[in-house]
Design an enzyme around this catalytic site. Structure first.
Site, short mmCIF file in Angstrom:
data_model
loop_
_atom_site.label_atom_id
_atom_site.label_comp_id
_atom_site.label_asym_id
_atom_site.label_seq_id
_atom_site.Cartn_x
_atom_site.Cartn_y
_atom_site.Cartn_z
CG HIS A 63 -0.38 0.09 2.52
ND1 HIS A 63 0.22 -0.99 3.13
CD2 HIS A 63 -0.27 1.12 3.40
CE1 HIS A 63 0.67 -0.62 4.32
NE2 HIS A 63 0.38 0.66 4.51
CE1 TYR A 123 -15.20 32.79 13.20
CE2 TYR A 123 -16.28 31.61 11.40
CZ TYR A 123 -15.66 32.75 11.90
OH TYR A 123 -15.53 33.85 11.09
CG HIS A 152 0.33 5.34 4.51
ND1 HIS A 152 -0.82 5.60 5.21
CD2 HIS A 152 0.66 4.06 4.77
CE1 HIS A 152 -1.16 4.51 5.87
NE2 HIS A 152 -0.28 3.56 5.61
CD GLN A 176 -19.30 34.02 12.68
OE1 GLN A 176 -19.31 35.06 12.04
NE2 GLN A 176 -18.38 33.74 13.58
#
Length: 131
Positions: free
Chosen positions: A61, A124, A63, A128
């Site tokens: 594999h 966050y 990465h 608002q």
């Protein structure tokens, strides 16, 4: 070095951890094949203005920690890496053609890596006001 990148229409920090495997998870990414795969991944990244932050090629594999701008969706990024590398590796290393019908499995893993947590973003947005 800024923690954000810019292009003509966006400021962004889009980093992905990508993992993909050879078909049947065969351990074919060794020796010269692994070295050539490393070169091909870096060539594709350079061509499409992506930054490779880290890469590890294991026998079965890959990465990849890569940063890209918003022009490319994750599926397109993975397809560019897998498509070119499969085509070139299979032409340069005939053993890959004899052992596998295609080099890569169709699936992959993609995860985002960011500077702020999911909780921070939620907080966050919730804080608002419509002013």
């Amino acid at each position: 070095m800024s923690r954000y990148a810019k292009n003509s229409g966006a400021v962004f920090a889009l980093k992905y951890h990508l993992v993909w495997c050879p078909k049947y998870r065969r351990s074919v990414l060794v020796d010269g094949i692994a070295k050539r795969l490393d070169q091909l991944i870096r060539e594709v990244a350079n061509e499409f203005e992506m930054t490779v932050h880290a890469m590890e090629i294991m026998p079965d594999h890959v990465h990849l920690f890569v940063e890209s701008d918003p022009r490319w969706c994750v599926a397109e990024i993975v397809n560019r890496f897998k498509g070119r590398s499969s085509r070139i590796l299979r032409s340069e290393f005939p053993v890959l053609r004899s052992r596998l019908p295609t080099l890569w499995s169709r699936s992959y893993y993609a995860g985002t890596v960011g500077h702020v947590s999911e909780e921070t973003v939620r907080r966050y947005i919730e804080n608002q006001t419509g002013k």
